[in-house]
Design a protein around this motif. Structure first.
Motif, PDB file in Angstrom:
ATOM      1  N   SER A   1       0.835  -1.195   0.000  1.00 51.21           N
ATOM      2  CA  SER A   1       0.000   0.000   0.000  1.00 51.21           C
ATOM      3  C   SER A   1       0.869   1.243   0.000  1.00 51.21           C
TER       4      SER A   1
ATOM      5  N   ASP B   1       0.955   5.591   1.328  1.00 55.90           N
ATOM      6  CA  ASP B   1       0.474   6.415   2.435  1.00 55.90           C
ATOM      7  C   ASP B   1      -0.816   7.144   2.086  1.00 55.90           C
TER       8      ASP B   1
ATOM      9  N   ILE C   1      -3.687   3.789   1.936  1.00 57.46           N
ATOM     10  CA  ILE C   1      -4.025   3.046   3.166  1.00 57.46           C
ATOM     11  C   ILE C   1      -4.998   3.829   4.038  1.00 57.46           C
ATOM     12  N   MET C   2      -4.969   5.155   3.937  1.00 53.50           N
ATOM     13  CA  MET C   2      -5.871   5.952   4.764  1.00 53.50           C
ATOM     14  C   MET C   2      -7.324   5.843   4.300  1.00 53.50           C
TER      15      MET C   2
ATOM     16  N   ILE D   1      -8.263   2.465   6.407  1.00 54.02           N
ATOM     17  CA  ILE D   1      -7.369   2.060   7.488  1.00 54.02           C
ATOM     18  C   ILE D   1      -8.127   1.482   8.671  1.00 54.02           C
TER      19      ILE D   1
ATOM     20  N   LEU E   1      -7.825  -2.241   9.796  1.00 52.91           N
ATOM     21  CA  LEU E   1      -6.810  -2.802  10.701  1.00 52.91           C
ATOM     22  C   LEU E   1      -7.483  -3.398  11.935  1.00 52.91           C
TER      23      LEU E   1
ATOM     24  N   PHE F   1       2.643   5.885  11.098  1.00 52.77           N
ATOM     25  CA  PHE F   1       1.846   4.712  10.723  1.00 52.77           C
ATOM     26  C   PHE F   1       2.145   3.496  11.596  1.00 52.77           C
TER      27      PHE F   1
ATOM     28  N   ALA G   1      -0.691   1.632  13.743  1.00 54.10           N
ATOM     29  CA  ALA G   1      -0.976   0.200  13.663  1.00 54.10           C
ATOM     30  C   ALA G   1      -0.909  -0.446  15.044  1.00 54.10           C
TER      31      ALA G   1
END
Length: 567
Positions: free
Chosen positions: A439, A441, A444-445, A448, A451, A497, A501
């Motif tokens: 992915s 930056d 991924i947002m 996200i 997760l 990030f 996570a």
């Protein structure tokens, strides 16, 4: 007088229970969804169902997870959502499945029948909204039709060119009580009859060609025809190029494979297309990202087009010979031995001359080198799921692809946020396989929140997050084609990030130097459960080569980083 046996008492069940029984009859073991008011009867029925429900954190995540599940397994993916915003949040995932020919059934709750059309709370016309992006759609108004509708929906999603089907279920229909009757079995569609005369014309063209080329797409994967394709290229010696979604039809390291064609394709592939005198198009559709300036695409080539979807034939490029049918049946019939030794040597020379180098100078992490190294370290059956952007193209260019269904990417729609939920679907559909999400930056947002889903179910997706603090592909285009007038691409205020996570409960760590890459990749692959590797890369790194817009494919820009001499 002999007493007659009493008829068996029919089992009385709710429409929601009938829906789940019908899904079980289709072999569904996993669904992805998010509950709400109108779909609540189905969620009540799930309590007693053997079907496993995966609770995502956004309905788009459900649609994209079902999408990834279907791509990797070849089965129909299933997602659930409630009416109104729940249904509209599925739309992007449905459109993605439609444009990439992915079999999926989306089931939405709807307000009660008597409220439909009254602008009731959380009412939208999801059937009307999705009409352009589904193969077929239903509003079930009779609970006795639930089982038959589900069976028909799955048949349509699977058959021919696969795609998504929508089932909209009003709340009162889900709550109604009916006598349970399983769906009557539908006879399989007879196979399409192959045009033998067309096959002979194709063989004549191949045999007389001097510079033939196999141009392959995702239709190979849909038909599970990789073995037939590989047998054809090995027997005939005809070189192969691939679309983005067709990568893996022939392994990347196969001597006849020249790479991906098109906007970010290899020089070898694009040169070969432009010089070919015969294009054998198999399961591809002459997409604009593959063809560049269509009027100058393969200008000297005649075309043989093989596909299951007659609508794609001659839609963008006239085919001198076209054959509709099952590719596993068709490809062996094109086994010819044209005299193309000189052409093969030229293609091999282009391939040798266009091999990427990975010894870029400096201590910063060079993303193509990292991805190539990861593909070599990962198990041969590992699956990589990409988001959309520069990292997507780097995976296409530098990963060692082994099979089509081991490379998941959003091709037609280009959906940012695809990677994490799609990888989640793969990992649940293919337990025991290594699943890697690559992915960016920016991407991924977009999803996200999933997760949290990875953490809840301990879904062992390995995320490689390439962070250049920018919307990289947009920035690259602004640099090259908008005189460096950068507009809204700066993401330098990204969160940490790895810390983010870990806040979700996922192992994570960051690297920013080249000497950290190998140990970090080993740790990533060895970690049990989900894990995220945050990789800082050069904000100015671009994807090369690049075919500019409205330009023929052989006129590529290439400013790859100067490599240090090998010593």
């Amino acid at each position: 007088m002999t007493a007659q046996p009493k008829p068996a008492t029919a089992e009385r069940i709710r429409g929601a229970d009938a829906l789940l029984r019908a899904l079980e009859a289709e072999g569904v073991g996993t669904v992805f969804g998010y509950p709400g008011g109108a779909i609540m009867p189905v969620y009540d029925a799930l309590v007693d169902s053997p079907i496993r429900h995966i609770l995502v954190r956004h309905e788009q995540g459900a649609a994209l997870a079902a999408n990834g599940y279907a791509r990797a397994t070849g089965e129909v993916g299933v997602c659930l959502a409630t009416s109104g915003p729940g249904a509209t949040n599925l739309v992007t995932g449905i459109a993605d499945a439609y444009l990439d020919s992915v079999p999926m059934v989306a089931i939405t709750g709807q307000v009660a029948s008597h409220l439909m059309g009254t602008d009731a709370f959380q009412e939208v016309d999801i059937l009307g909204i999705t009409l352009p992006i589904v193969k077929h759609s239903y509003v079930i108004r009779d609970p006795n039709r639930i089982a038959d509708t589900v069976q028909e929906a799955f048949r349509i999603a699977r058959e021919g060119r696969p795609g998504p089907v929508l089932i909209d279920l009003p709340k009162d229909v889900a709550q109604a009580t009916i006598d349970w009757q399983p769906a009557a079995k539908i006879a399989a569609e007879p196979p399409v009859q192959i045009d033998r005369a067309a096959v002979q014309r194709a063989r004549t063209l191949i045999q007389s060609s001097q510079q033939p080329l196999l141009y392959t797409g995702y239709g190979i994967g849909i038909a599970q025809a990789e073995s037939a394709l590989r047998a054809l290229t090995e027997a005939s010696g005809i070189p192969v190029v691939s679309t983005l979604k067709g990568l893996g039809g022939v392994p990347s390291d196969h001597p006849n494979f020249l790479g991906m064609l098109g906007m970010h394709g290899s020089k070898a592939a694009n040169f070969a297309v432009q010089e070919s005198d015969l294009l054998i198009c198999v399961g591809a559709r002459f997409d604009d990202r593959a063809t560049g300036k269509l009027a100058e695409f393969a200008p000297r080539a005649k075309v043989i087009h093989l596909d299951t979807d007659a609508a794609e034939i001659s839609k963008l490029r006239y085919a001198q010979v076209h054959i509709c049918g099952e590719l596993n049946t068709l490809l062996p019939q094109l086994d010819c031995r044209p005299e193309i030794g000189q052409w093969r040597a030229q293609c091999a020379a282009w391939r040798a001359d266009s091999q990427p180098r990975y010894d870029a100078p400096g201590e910063d992490i060079y993303a193509p080198a990292l991805l190539r190294q990861l593909s070599e370290m990962a198990p041969k059956d590992a699956v990589v799921a990409c988001d959309v952007g520069q990292h997507q193209m780097w995976v296409a260019q530098h990963w060692q692809h082994q099979a089509i269904h081991q490379h998941l990417t959003s091709g037609g729609l280009g959906t940012m946020g695809f990677g994490v939920p799609a990888a989640m679907g793969v990992a649940l559909g293919c337990p025991g396989r290594t699943v890697i999400c690559v992915s960016g930056d920016g991407s991924i947002m977009m999803n996200i929140q999933e997760l949290a889903t990875l953490r809840r179910y301990q879904i062992p997706v390995k995320i490689v997050l390439l962070d250049n603090s920018a919307l990289g592909m947009v920035r690259q285009w602004q640099e090259l084609f908008f005189t460096e007038r950068y507009s809204e691409v700066d993401l330098s205020d990204n969160p940490d990030f790895a810390m983010l996570a870990r806040a979700f409960g996922i192992d994570a760590y960051s690297i920013d130097r080249r000497d950290q890459v190998e140990p970090a990749l080993r740790q990533l692959l060895a970690t049990e459960g989900p894990c995220l590797l945050h990789v800082k890369i050069d904000p100015k790194a671009n994807v090369w080569p690049l075919v500019p817009p409205n330009t023929p494919n052989h006129q590529m820009m290439d400013r790859s980083p100067a490599a240090t001499p090998n010593t």
